[in-house]
Each structure stands twice: as C-alpha cells, then as structure tokens.
Design a protein around this motif. Structure first.
Motif, PDB file in Angstrom:
ATOM      1  N   LEU A 150     120.293  59.371  72.484  1.00 35.59           N
ATOM      2  CA  LEU A 150     119.225  59.300  71.499  1.00 35.59           C
ATOM      3  C   LEU A 150     118.624  57.909  71.522  1.00 35.59           C
ATOM      4  CD1 LEU A 150     117.744  60.618  69.115  1.00 35.59           C
ATOM      5  CD2 LEU A 150     119.543  59.727  67.646  1.00 35.59           C
ATOM      6  N   PHE A 151     117.331  57.838  71.742  1.00 34.83           N
ATOM      7  CA  PHE A 151     116.635  56.565  71.733  1.00 34.83           C
ATOM      8  C   PHE A 151     115.963  56.397  70.382  1.00 34.83           C
ATOM      9  CE2 PHE A 151     117.174  55.435  76.058  1.00 34.83           C
ATOM     10  CZ  PHE A 151     117.304  56.637  76.732  1.00 34.83           C
ATOM     11  N   SER A 152     116.087  55.229  69.828  1.00 29.24           N
ATOM     12  CA  SER A 152     115.516  54.968  68.507  1.00 29.24           C
ATOM     13  C   SER A 152     114.468  53.882  68.618  1.00 29.24           C
ATOM     14  CB  SER A 152     116.623  54.517  67.555  1.00 29.24           C
ATOM     15  OG  SER A 152     116.070  54.082  66.354  1.00 29.24           O
ATOM     16  N   PRO A 187     103.791  54.308  54.233  1.00 27.43           N
ATOM     17  CA  PRO A 187     104.930  54.424  55.138  1.00 27.43           C
ATOM     18  C   PRO A 187     106.238  54.578  54.366  1.00 27.43           C
ATOM     19  CG  PRO A 187     103.513  52.611  55.795  1.00 27.43           C
ATOM     20  CD  PRO A 187     103.011  53.097  54.467  1.00 27.43           C
ATOM     21  N   ASP A 188     107.051  55.543  54.807  1.00 25.19           N
ATOM     22  CA  ASP A 188     108.316  55.774  54.113  1.00 25.19           C
ATOM     23  C   ASP A 188     109.461  56.046  55.086  1.00 25.19           C
ATOM     24  OD1 ASP A 188     107.598  58.289  54.988  1.00 25.19           O
ATOM     25  OD2 ASP A 188     107.837  59.260  53.053  1.00 25.19           O
ATOM     26  N   TYR A 189     109.333  55.551  56.306  1.00 26.51           N
ATOM     27  CA  TYR A 189     110.378  55.733  57.315  1.00 26.51           C
ATOM     28  C   TYR A 189     111.658  55.057  56.836  1.00 26.51           C
ATOM     29  CZ  TYR A 189     112.843  55.515  61.761  1.00 26.51           C
ATOM     30  OH  TYR A 189     113.779  55.648  62.753  1.00 26.51           O
ATOM     31  N   VAL A 190     112.771  55.764  56.894  1.00 27.63           N
ATOM     32  CA  VAL A 190     114.030  55.228  56.376  1.00 27.63           C
ATOM     33  C   VAL A 190     115.085  55.009  57.471  1.00 27.63           C
ATOM     34  CG1 VAL A 190     113.731  56.085  54.030  1.00 27.63           C
ATOM     35  CG2 VAL A 190     114.804  57.544  55.745  1.00 27.63           C
ATOM     36  N   ASN A 191     114.655  54.848  58.716  1.00 30.62           N
ATOM     37  CA  ASN A 191     115.553  54.547  59.820  1.00 30.62           C
ATOM     38  C   ASN A 191     116.600  55.640  60.048  1.00 30.62           C
ATOM     39  OD1 ASN A 191     116.210  52.965  62.004  1.00 30.62           O
ATOM     40  ND2 ASN A 191     117.679  51.719  60.880  1.00 30.62           N
ATOM     41  N   VAL A 192     116.183  56.884  59.866  1.00 31.97           N
ATOM     42  CA  VAL A 192     117.041  58.035  60.142  1.00 31.97           C
ATOM     43  C   VAL A 192     116.403  58.794  61.292  1.00 31.97           C
ATOM     44  CG1 VAL A 192     117.927  60.212  59.243  1.00 31.97           C
ATOM     45  CG2 VAL A 192     117.801  58.207  57.754  1.00 31.97           C
ATOM     46  N   ASN A 193     117.169  59.016  62.346  1.00 33.89           N
ATOM     47  CA  ASN A 193     116.603  59.651  63.540  1.00 33.89           C
ATOM     48  C   ASN A 193     117.006  61.103  63.710  1.00 33.89           C
ATOM     49  OD1 ASN A 193     115.238  57.304  64.421  1.00 33.89           O
ATOM     50  ND2 ASN A 193     117.189  56.478  65.080  1.00 33.89           N
ATOM     51  N   SER A 194     117.633  61.676  62.709  1.00 30.97           N
ATOM     52  CA  SER A 194     118.046  63.071  62.776  1.00 30.97           C
ATOM     53  C   SER A 194     117.606  63.763  61.491  1.00 30.97           C
ATOM     54  CB  SER A 194     119.563  63.155  62.928  1.00 30.97           C
ATOM     55  OG  SER A 194     119.963  64.502  62.959  1.00 30.97           O
ATOM     56  N   CYS A 195     116.905  64.878  61.632  1.00 31.00           N
ATOM     57  CA  CYS A 195     116.381  65.597  60.477  1.00 31.00           C
ATOM     58  C   CYS A 195     116.741  67.078  60.560  1.00 31.00           C
ATOM     59  CB  CYS A 195     114.861  65.484  60.422  1.00 31.00           C
ATOM     60  SG  CYS A 195     114.244  63.809  60.431  1.00 31.00           S
ATOM     61  N   PRO A 196     117.306  67.647  59.497  1.00 29.38           N
ATOM     62  CA  PRO A 196     117.612  69.070  59.512  1.00 29.38           C
ATOM     63  C   PRO A 196     116.360  69.939  59.341  1.00 29.38           C
ATOM     64  CG  PRO A 196     118.282  68.096  57.431  1.00 29.38           C
ATOM     65  CD  PRO A 196     117.811  66.979  58.307  1.00 29.38           C
ATOM     66  N   THR A 197     115.335  69.414  58.631  1.00 31.25           N
ATOM     67  CA  THR A 197     114.083  70.154  58.391  1.00 31.25           C
ATOM     68  C   THR A 197     112.910  69.177  58.424  1.00 31.25           C
ATOM     69  OG1 THR A 197     114.087  69.820  56.002  1.00 31.25           O
ATOM     70  CG2 THR A 197     115.261  71.766  56.834  1.00 31.25           C
ATOM     71  N   PHE A 250     109.160  61.016  59.394  1.00 28.50           N
ATOM     72  CA  PHE A 250     108.343  60.644  60.537  1.00 28.50           C
ATOM     73  C   PHE A 250     107.949  61.898  61.302  1.00 28.50           C
ATOM     74  CE2 PHE A 250     112.724  60.682  61.884  1.00 28.50           C
ATOM     75  CZ  PHE A 250     112.699  61.308  63.114  1.00 28.50           C
ATOM     76  N   VAL A 251     107.016  61.745  62.227  1.00 27.33           N
ATOM     77  CA  VAL A 251     106.609  62.835  63.115  1.00 27.33           C
ATOM     78  C   VAL A 251     106.751  62.333  64.545  1.00 27.33           C
ATOM     79  CG1 VAL A 251     104.157  62.170  63.014  1.00 27.33           C
ATOM     80  CG2 VAL A 251     104.781  64.475  63.707  1.00 27.33           C
ATOM     81  N   SER A 252     107.152  63.218  65.444  1.00 25.77           N
ATOM     82  CA  SER A 252     107.261  62.863  66.849  1.00 25.77           C
ATOM     83  C   SER A 252     106.072  63.460  67.601  1.00 25.77           C
ATOM     84  CB  SER A 252     108.562  63.408  67.437  1.00 25.77           C
ATOM     85  OG  SER A 252     108.632  63.099  68.814  1.00 25.77           O
ATOM     86  N   LEU A 253     105.504  62.683  68.499  1.00 29.57           N
ATOM     87  CA  LEU A 253     104.357  63.164  69.271  1.00 29.57           C
ATOM     88  C   LEU A 253     104.779  63.997  70.470  1.00 29.57           C
ATOM     89  CD1 LEU A 253     102.079  60.008  69.274  1.00 29.57           C
ATOM     90  CD2 LEU A 253     102.045  61.969  67.715  1.00 29.57           C
TER      91      LEU A 253
END
Length: 107
Positions: A2-4, A70-80, A86-89
């Motif tokens: 996993l790249f962050s 902006p509300d990114y909380v440095n979490v790279n895993s999301c259940p939903t 964040f959104v990934s392109l």
C-alpha cells in the motif's frame, strides 16, 4: 503493498464571479496556507469523474469526498465511500470540480 501519499489535484474548474459582499467570513488555514474567504474557497460540485483505465475499488470512488473543506485524516483504508475522506482517481483518472460561490479577490 500500500502506497500512501496525499495529493490535491484539480484538473479543471469553473469559477463563478459575484459582486455580492462576503458576510461574516471566517478565514481558514491549511498546511500554512491562508484562505481568507473561509469555507467558500473550496470546490462545491463535481462536474465529472473518470476512474481511468484501472479503477479503484468502490469505497475509494466517492467523488463527493473532493468537495468542501479538506478533511483528510491520514487513513488509507475505507470500508465504504461514506467512511472515506478522500477520492482516488485511479490510473489515468480525472476529476473536474466546480466552484459555484466564489469570487476573485486580490488576496
């Protein structure tokens, strides 16, 4: 593996100009950058979202996560999508955001 990394990307936007005065604006600061107009300084609508050739999994496709303060909380895993900040392109993807309540200033 996993790249962050934190990436803020706006590929295109329409900025609406208005002559109406700002009412009780609270300045905001993010990563040392001041936004004198506060919350209205950020994107309001998603015009288009394309995940590209290799789409991310569903939880990372919440294009509305690119809107607002902006509300990114440095979490790279999301259940939903709703739990994601964040959104990934995806590979070769793009997102076009619109700014509907902004006005140009000299700041």
């Amino acid at each position: 593996m996993l790249f962050s990394r934190k990436v803020v990307l706006v590929l295109g936007a329409a900025i609406g100009l208005t002559a109406s005065p700002a009412a009780a604006v609270t300045s905001l600061e993010f990563d040392g950058v001041e936004f004198p107009q506060g919350a209205i300084s950020f994107a309001d609508a998603v015009v288009s979202y394309d995940t590209g050739l290799r789409a991310p999994t569903a939880p990372y496709q919440g294009s509305a996560n690119a809107l607002g303060i902006p509300d990114y909380v440095n979490v790279n895993s999301c259940p939903t999508q709703e739990a994601c900040t964040f959104v990934s392109l995806g590979r070769g993807g793009s997102i076009v955001l619109q700014f509907t309540d902004n006005f140009l200033t000299g700041s």
